[in-house]
Design an enzyme around this catalytic site. Structure first.
Site, PDB file in Angstrom:
ATOM      1  N   SER A 187       3.304  -1.926  10.272  1.00  0.00           N
ATOM      2  CA  SER A 187       4.746  -2.064  10.473  1.00  0.00           C
ATOM      3  C   SER A 187       5.278  -3.472  10.201  1.00  0.00           C
ATOM      4  O   SER A 187       6.222  -3.921  10.851  1.00  0.00           O
ATOM      5  CB  SER A 187       5.160  -1.600  11.875  1.00  0.00           C
ATOM      6  OG  SER A 187       4.823  -0.234  12.051  1.00  0.00           O
ATOM      7  N   GLU A 192      -5.581  -4.261  10.560  1.00  0.00           N
ATOM      8  CA  GLU A 192      -4.510  -3.292  10.784  1.00  0.00           C
ATOM      9  C   GLU A 192      -4.768  -2.514  12.066  1.00  0.00           C
ATOM     10  O   GLU A 192      -5.512  -1.524  12.067  1.00  0.00           O
ATOM     11  CB  GLU A 192      -4.446  -2.302   9.619  1.00  0.00           C
ATOM     12  CG  GLU A 192      -4.214  -2.958   8.278  1.00  0.00           C
ATOM     13  CD  GLU A 192      -3.557  -2.001   7.286  1.00  0.00           C
ATOM     14  OE1 GLU A 192      -2.460  -2.316   6.831  1.00  0.00           O
ATOM     15  OE2 GLU A 192      -4.136  -0.940   7.004  1.00  0.00           O
ATOM     16  N   GLY A 202       5.022   1.302   4.542  1.00  0.00           N
ATOM     17  CA  GLY A 202       6.392   1.805   4.410  1.00  0.00           C
ATOM     18  C   GLY A 202       7.355   0.854   3.711  1.00  0.00           C
ATOM     19  O   GLY A 202       8.081   1.249   2.787  1.00  0.00           O
ATOM     20  N   GLY A 204       2.604   2.555  10.605  1.00  0.00           N
ATOM     21  CA  GLY A 204       3.612   3.594  10.423  1.00  0.00           C
ATOM     22  C   GLY A 204       4.339   3.990  11.699  1.00  0.00           C
ATOM     23  O   GLY A 204       5.050   4.983  11.737  1.00  0.00           O
ATOM     24  N   LYS A 220       0.176   4.244  -0.474  1.00  0.00           N
ATOM     25  CA  LYS A 220      -0.470   5.462   0.049  1.00  0.00           C
ATOM     26  C   LYS A 220      -0.231   6.629  -0.913  1.00  0.00           C
ATOM     27  O   LYS A 220      -0.207   6.417  -2.120  1.00  0.00           O
ATOM     28  CB  LYS A 220       0.027   5.760   1.471  1.00  0.00           C
ATOM     29  CG  LYS A 220      -0.054   4.519   2.363  1.00  0.00           C
ATOM     30  CD  LYS A 220       0.173   4.798   3.806  1.00  0.00           C
ATOM     31  CE  LYS A 220       0.008   3.504   4.594  1.00  0.00           C
ATOM     32  NZ  LYS A 220       0.031   3.688   6.032  1.00  0.00           N
ATOM     33  N   ASN A 275       0.881  -1.175   0.000  1.00  0.00           N
ATOM     34  CA  ASN A 275       0.000   0.000   0.000  1.00  0.00           C
ATOM     35  C   ASN A 275       0.915   1.221   0.000  1.00  0.00           C
ATOM     36  O   ASN A 275       1.451   1.601   1.031  1.00  0.00           O
ATOM     37  CB  ASN A 275      -0.892  -0.028   1.251  1.00  0.00           C
ATOM     38  CG  ASN A 275      -1.714   1.239   1.390  1.00  0.00           C
ATOM     39  OD1 ASN A 275      -1.871   2.001   0.438  1.00  0.00           O
ATOM     40  ND2 ASN A 275      -2.234   1.469   2.588  1.00  0.00           N
ATOM     41  N   HIS A 303      -9.394   1.856   4.574  1.00  0.00           N
ATOM     42  CA  HIS A 303      -8.149   2.030   5.325  1.00  0.00           C
ATOM     43  C   HIS A 303      -8.378   3.031   6.460  1.00  0.00           C
ATOM     44  O   HIS A 303      -9.151   3.978   6.308  1.00  0.00           O
ATOM     45  CB  HIS A 303      -7.044   2.524   4.373  1.00  0.00           C
ATOM     46  CG  HIS A 303      -5.692   2.462   5.017  1.00  0.00           C
ATOM     47  ND1 HIS A 303      -5.254   3.420   5.895  1.00  0.00           N
ATOM     48  CD2 HIS A 303      -4.709   1.529   4.945  1.00  0.00           C
ATOM     49  CE1 HIS A 303      -4.047   3.083   6.320  1.00  0.00           C
ATOM     50  NE2 HIS A 303      -3.691   1.942   5.765  1.00  0.00           N
ATOM     51  N   GLU A 352      -6.740   5.418   7.485  1.00  0.00           N
ATOM     52  CA  GLU A 352      -6.484   6.821   7.115  1.00  0.00           C
ATOM     53  C   GLU A 352      -7.699   7.407   6.390  1.00  0.00           C
ATOM     54  O   GLU A 352      -8.013   8.582   6.560  1.00  0.00           O
ATOM     55  CB  GLU A 352      -5.224   6.904   6.236  1.00  0.00           C
ATOM     56  CG  GLU A 352      -3.956   6.697   7.072  1.00  0.00           C
ATOM     57  CD  GLU A 352      -2.832   5.989   6.347  1.00  0.00           C
ATOM     58  OE1 GLU A 352      -2.812   5.977   5.106  1.00  0.00           O
ATOM     59  OE2 GLU A 352      -1.945   5.440   7.043  1.00  0.00           O
TER      60      GLU A 352
HETATM   61  P1  PGA Z   1       2.849   0.430   7.536  1.00  0.00           P
HETATM   62  O1  PGA Z   1       1.404   0.714   6.892  1.00  0.00           O
HETATM   63  O2  PGA Z   1       3.322  -0.884   7.004  1.00  0.00           O
HETATM   64  O3  PGA Z   1       3.705   1.596   7.066  1.00  0.00           O
HETATM   65  O4  PGA Z   1       2.671   0.422   9.019  1.00  0.00           O
HETATM   66  C1  PGA Z   1       0.467  -0.313   6.751  1.00  0.00           C
HETATM   67  C2  PGA Z   1      -0.801   0.239   6.161  1.00  0.00           C
HETATM   68  O5  PGA Z   1      -1.218   1.345   6.539  1.00  0.00           O
HETATM   69  O6  PGA Z   1      -1.419  -0.409   5.300  1.00  0.00           O
END
Ligand code: PGA
Length: 251
Positions: free
Chosen positions: A213, A167, A235, A173, A11, A9, A95, A97
């Site tokens: 993460s 998640e 990430g 993140g 983003k 992802n 998601h 976000e």
């Molecule tokens: P992350 O993000 O691996 O950077 O923690 C995961 C996500 O939001 O899908």
């Protein structure tokens, strides 16, 4: 035996040029992977070229959002028809976000899931709790509600195709990952809710990814848990090297 599904992802990262060069590199590194479904989710502007780059490879492309109408006066939005036509196969929905910054509700996400399925693409439904929910012992209630409302009205045949991504928001993140044991316990509870809604047979077939993460170091332990069927990676999906290590951990 469920096949592992590893999805990136990106983003709001990766220009079209950056996306092209990353995918050319990734495609070469993972070309012999057979036992993992590989998906890369990117911003709308990169999708058309991304699909062309991965054509005839073992990588599929996902969008990170969609508007649940076929066409019309919805300035600035993208429809499922537009995604389908360029060859997008998956759409990441709900998601945290989008829930937080764009006020997306479970019922709006449910509309999007139905629209994506109606056009023959596969939704990846993200669910997960905030830190304060986990600390207050509300994790399973939050996930349950997001599943029940998000998957409302779907048939068993539709449910079987859907990917769930668990998640925990406190792990996204932040570098904080749920321990494999905590993640497994929550994944089990999620599968129990799916069983309650769609029955045992379907729930055992459904893919539940872990996200938050996940990286080259922790992927193997997480992916070895019984109910963790893959990962949704933010990430660590931005570089072919780090993302491919997670894919190899799932192989
Ligand atoms: P992350 O993000 O691996 O950077 O923690 C995961 C996500 O939001 O899908």
């Amino acid at each position: 035996m469920r096949k592992k599904v590893i999805a990136g992802n990106w983003k709001m990262n990766m220009t079209n040029k950056e996306a092209i060069s990353m995918l050319i590199e990734l495609k070469e590194i993972v070309k012999n992977i057979k036992n993992v479904t590989i998906i890369v989710g990117g911003p709308f502007t990169a999708l058309s070229d991304a699909v062309k780059i991965v054509e005839k490879s073992n990588i599929s492309i996902a969008a990170e959002n969609v508007y649940p109408k076929d066409a019309g006066a919805f300035t600035g939005e993208i429809s499922p028809i537009m995604l389908k036509e360029i060859g997008v196969k998956y759409v990441i929905l709900g998601h945290s976000e989008r829930r937080e910054y764009f006020m997306e509700s479970n019922s709006f996400i449910n509309e999007k899931i139905k629209a994506v399925l109606a056009h023959g693409m596969i939704p990846i439904l993200c669910i997960g709790e905030r830190l304060e929910d986990r600390e207050a012992g509300r994790t399973n209630d939050i996930n349950r509600n997001q599943l029940i409302e998000g998957l409302e009205g779907l048939t068993k045949e539709q449910a079987e195709k859907i990917i769930i991504a668990y998640e925990p928001i406190w792990a996204i993140g932040t570098g904080k990952t749920a321990t494999p044991e905590i993640a497994q316990e929550t994944h089990r509870a999620i599968r129990d809710v799916l069983k309650e809604i769609f029955g045992e047979e379907i729930s055992e077939k459904m893919t539940i990814q872990y996200g938050g993460s996940m990286n080259a170091e922790n992927a193997e332990k997480l992916l070895s848990q019984k109910d963790i069927d893959g990962g949704l990676i933010g990430g660590a999906s931005l570089k072919a090297e780090s993302f491919s290590k997670i894919i190899f951990a799932g192989e």
